[in-house]
Design a protein around this motif. Sequence first.
Motif, PDB file in Angstrom:
ATOM      1  N   ALA A   1       1.019  -1.054   0.205  1.00 48.84           N
ATOM      2  CA  ALA A   1      -0.213  -0.449   0.152  1.00 48.84           C
ATOM      3  C   ALA A   1       0.806   1.093  -0.051  1.00 48.84           C
ATOM      4  CB  ALA A   1      -0.975   0.221   1.259  1.00 48.84           C
ATOM      5  N   GLU A   2       0.573   1.963  -0.961  1.00 44.88           N
ATOM      6  CA  GLU A   2       1.102   3.739  -0.830  1.00 44.88           C
ATOM      7  C   GLU A   2       1.108   3.771   1.019  1.00 44.88           C
ATOM      8  OE1 GLU A   2       3.029   5.172  -2.983  1.00 44.88           O
ATOM      9  OE2 GLU A   2       2.837   3.077  -4.181  1.00 44.88           O
ATOM     10  N   PRO A   3       2.174   4.952   1.348  1.00 44.88           N
ATOM     11  CA  PRO A   3       2.082   5.561   1.949  1.00 44.88           C
ATOM     12  C   PRO A   3       1.192   6.637   2.540  1.00 44.88           C
ATOM     13  CG  PRO A   3       4.065   5.759   1.372  1.00 44.88           C
ATOM     14  CD  PRO A   3       3.184   4.758   0.068  1.00 44.88           C
ATOM     15  N   ILE A   4       0.015   6.919   3.661  1.00 39.03           N
ATOM     16  CA  ILE A   4      -0.598   8.532   3.908  1.00 39.03           C
ATOM     17  C   ILE A   4       0.155   9.192   4.720  1.00 39.03           C
ATOM     18  CG2 ILE A   4      -2.722   9.030   5.116  1.00 39.03           C
ATOM     19  CD1 ILE A   4      -3.939   5.664   4.646  1.00 39.03           C
ATOM     20  N   GLU A   5       0.288  10.397   4.333  1.00 44.30           N
ATOM     21  CA  GLU A   5       0.722  11.694   4.345  1.00 44.30           C
ATOM     22  C   GLU A   5      -0.421  12.638   5.519  1.00 44.30           C
ATOM     23  OE1 GLU A   5       3.863  11.814   4.424  1.00 44.30           O
ATOM     24  OE2 GLU A   5       4.213  10.860   3.439  1.00 44.30           O
ATOM     25  N   ILE A   6       0.016  12.414   6.700  1.00 47.13           N
ATOM     26  CA  ILE A   6      -1.470  13.337   7.293  1.00 47.13           C
ATOM     27  C   ILE A   6      -0.053  14.679   8.030  1.00 47.13           C
ATOM     28  CG2 ILE A   6      -2.639  13.034   9.090  1.00 47.13           C
ATOM     29  CD1 ILE A   6      -2.991  11.065   7.054  1.00 47.13           C
ATOM     30  N   ALA A   7      -1.206  15.531   7.210  1.00 48.84           N
ATOM     31  CA  ALA A   7      -1.227  17.110   7.425  1.00 48.84           C
ATOM     32  C   ALA A   7      -0.674  17.163   8.389  1.00 48.84           C
ATOM     33  CB  ALA A   7      -1.084  18.107   6.421  1.00 48.84           C
ATOM     34  N   PRO A   8       0.120  18.856   9.128  1.00 48.04           N
ATOM     35  CA  PRO A   8       0.345  18.648  11.241  1.00 48.04           C
ATOM     36  C   PRO A   8      -0.673  19.748  10.904  1.00 48.04           C
ATOM     37  CG  PRO A   8       1.920  19.666   9.392  1.00 48.04           C
ATOM     38  CD  PRO A   8       1.547  18.750   8.407  1.00 48.04           C
ATOM     39  N   LEU A   9      -1.006  20.344  11.809  1.00 50.22           N
ATOM     40  CA  LEU A   9      -2.242  21.533  12.174  1.00 50.22           C
ATOM     41  C   LEU A   9      -2.239  22.373  13.153  1.00 50.22           C
ATOM     42  CD1 LEU A   9      -5.610  19.228  12.032  1.00 50.22           C
ATOM     43  CD2 LEU A   9      -4.847  20.786  10.194  1.00 50.22           C
ATOM     44  N   SER A  10      -2.412  23.286  13.025  1.00 54.46           N
ATOM     45  CA  SER A  10      -1.942  24.354  13.782  1.00 54.46           C
ATOM     46  C   SER A  10      -2.534  25.475  15.215  1.00 54.46           C
ATOM     47  CB  SER A  10       0.338  24.765  14.662  1.00 54.46           C
ATOM     48  OG  SER A  10      -0.602  25.920  13.776  1.00 54.46           O
ATOM     49  N   VAL A  11      -2.582  26.226  15.546  1.00 54.67           N
ATOM     50  CA  VAL A  11      -3.478  27.214  15.771  1.00 54.67           C
ATOM     51  C   VAL A  11      -2.789  27.868  17.573  1.00 54.67           C
ATOM     52  CG1 VAL A  11      -4.996  25.959  17.316  1.00 54.67           C
ATOM     53  CG2 VAL A  11      -5.750  28.163  16.055  1.00 54.67           C
ATOM     54  N   GLU A  12      -3.446  29.196  17.163  1.00 49.44           N
ATOM     55  CA  GLU A  12      -3.144  29.798  18.359  1.00 49.44           C
ATOM     56  C   GLU A  12      -4.339  30.895  18.930  1.00 49.44           C
ATOM     57  OE1 GLU A  12       1.816  31.303  18.105  1.00 49.44           O
ATOM     58  OE2 GLU A  12      -0.040  33.088  17.180  1.00 49.44           O
ATOM     59  N   LEU A  13      -4.209  30.712  20.182  1.00 52.27           N
ATOM     60  CA  LEU A  13      -5.277  31.012  20.973  1.00 52.27           C
ATOM     61  C   LEU A  13      -5.090  32.642  21.680  1.00 52.27           C
ATOM     62  CD1 LEU A  13      -7.143  27.723  22.431  1.00 52.27           C
ATOM     63  CD2 LEU A  13      -7.439  29.280  20.015  1.00 52.27           C
ATOM     64  N   PRO A  14      -5.685  33.141  21.441  1.00 50.49           N
ATOM     65  CA  PRO A  14      -5.055  34.628  22.257  1.00 50.49           C
ATOM     66  C   PRO A  14      -5.754  35.446  23.412  1.00 50.49           C
ATOM     67  CG  PRO A  14      -6.870  35.542  20.750  1.00 50.49           C
ATOM     68  CD  PRO A  14      -6.353  33.723  20.477  1.00 50.49           C
ATOM     69  N   PHE A  15      -4.765  35.855  24.582  1.00 48.45           N
ATOM     70  CA  PHE A  15      -5.225  36.147  25.652  1.00 48.45           C
ATOM     71  C   PHE A  15      -5.651  37.481  25.730  1.00 48.45           C
ATOM     72  CE2 PHE A  15      -5.100  31.242  25.939  1.00 48.45           C
ATOM     73  CZ  PHE A  15      -5.891  31.029  26.644  1.00 48.45           C
ATOM     74  N   MET A  16      -6.467  37.852  27.029  1.00 45.55           N
ATOM     75  CA  MET A  16      -6.216  39.493  27.433  1.00 45.55           C
ATOM     76  C   MET A  16      -5.372  39.154  28.450  1.00 45.55           C
ATOM     77  SD  MET A  16      -8.472  40.783  25.897  1.00 45.55           S
ATOM     78  CE  MET A  16      -8.684  42.295  26.982  1.00 45.55           C
ATOM     79  N   PHE A  17      -4.754  40.904  28.290  1.00 46.74           N
ATOM     80  CA  PHE A  17      -4.264  40.712  29.920  1.00 46.74           C
ATOM     81  C   PHE A  17      -4.128  40.038  31.523  1.00 46.74           C
ATOM     82  CE2 PHE A  17      -2.301  43.343  33.085  1.00 46.74           C
ATOM     83  CZ  PHE A  17      -0.536  43.283  33.178  1.00 46.74           C
ATOM     84  N   ASP A  18      -2.986  39.150  31.893  1.00 48.11           N
ATOM     85  CA  ASP A  18      -3.050  39.358  32.996  1.00 48.11           C
ATOM     86  C   ASP A  18      -4.721  37.845  33.248  1.00 48.11           C
ATOM     87  OD1 ASP A  18      -2.071  38.629  35.350  1.00 48.11           O
ATOM     88  OD2 ASP A  18      -4.120  40.017  36.567  1.00 48.11           O
ATOM     89  N   SER A  19      -4.731  37.095  32.223  1.00 48.07           N
ATOM     90  CA  SER A  19      -6.173  36.253  32.281  1.00 48.07           C
ATOM     91  C   SER A  19      -5.187  34.633  32.111  1.00 48.07           C
ATOM     92  CB  SER A  19      -6.997  36.770  31.024  1.00 48.07           C
ATOM     93  OG  SER A  19      -8.158  36.098  30.749  1.00 48.07           O
TER      94      SER A  19
END
Length: 329
Positions: free
Chosen positions: A206-224
């Motif tokens: 069988a041919e290999p399956i390439e699974i792409a990476p995933l990423s996300v950045e979540l912002p926060f309020m000051f001192d929270s």
Amino acid sequence: MTKINYVLPLALLVSGALQAEQSENPWYAGARIGGTHYSDFANGPAGVDKDDFGGGAFLGYNVSRWFALETGYTYLGDPDVNGSGSIEQQAIDLVGKFTWKTTDSLDVFAKAGGAYYFAEGQDGLNADDEGVVATAGLGVEYFFNQNVSTRLEYQYYHDIELEDTDWDTHFYGLSLVYAWGAAPMVMPMIAAPVIAQAVAEPEVIAEPIEIAPLSVELPFMFDSDELSQEYMQQLAPIAQHLLDYPQAQLFVVGHTDSRGSEAYNQKLSEQRAALVADYLANSYNIDKSRIIQEGRGELEPRANNETEEGRALNRRVTVFTPGLTIEQK
């Protein structure tokens, strides 16, 4: 049989300590000018002028964010004595400088150590003396940018002597400081893939399956350490990725801006990472053993902490799942 190729960025594992060292200029030098005051004369003559001007230059090295070694030369004035002469005073300092970073631009510091002084009679006073005395000081330092700052400071020299007379000298003044020597920022490198491979069977076609990476950045309020449901919903694709591929792991890394102490920011970044990791585990029934969470505090800024826009970009949690290469029968 299944082979998993984890494309894991080296930046997530080792860049924190390097960037902490690169963010500070280790060397600094400056010049100071101001006034001097003399007090507590023992066995001294009457009619001594108690005030004069002073100044000097200094060189320092920041051993850490809160401690530096500093040396320099200070001219401590030439007070008149009864109109019959004067006493010229000079000192070579060697002190430890202890710093508390109150804001992004303002430090409070204290200094303590020793000074080698020279006291020389002038204009009719035919005497001179030299020796080691204790010295200590306090001050505030304002940073215009990473390289240039100014200090308002006070420094005390205890029991300078000339023959049988001794006194205390107080210097107060304004300094201009230039710092340099920070290493250039090093961009994170991608590590070579780490391959865990079982014994291949001859009939695997069988041919290999390439699974792409995933990423996300979540912002926060000051001192929270709270995050709105709107931002939590951005985690749904990553959560589904973990459900679809039980081999996948998740990295959750918390960050802060530079306001506040380093220890406080480290704790806050860990709380932010824990909030996101707990949400994924509880909301999507993902085993916590598959989630690697970490706080990096203020050590890895994305932008300049001297502006509000930059600090907002630095208050974040990075959520990342590596790519996979899967070969199946």
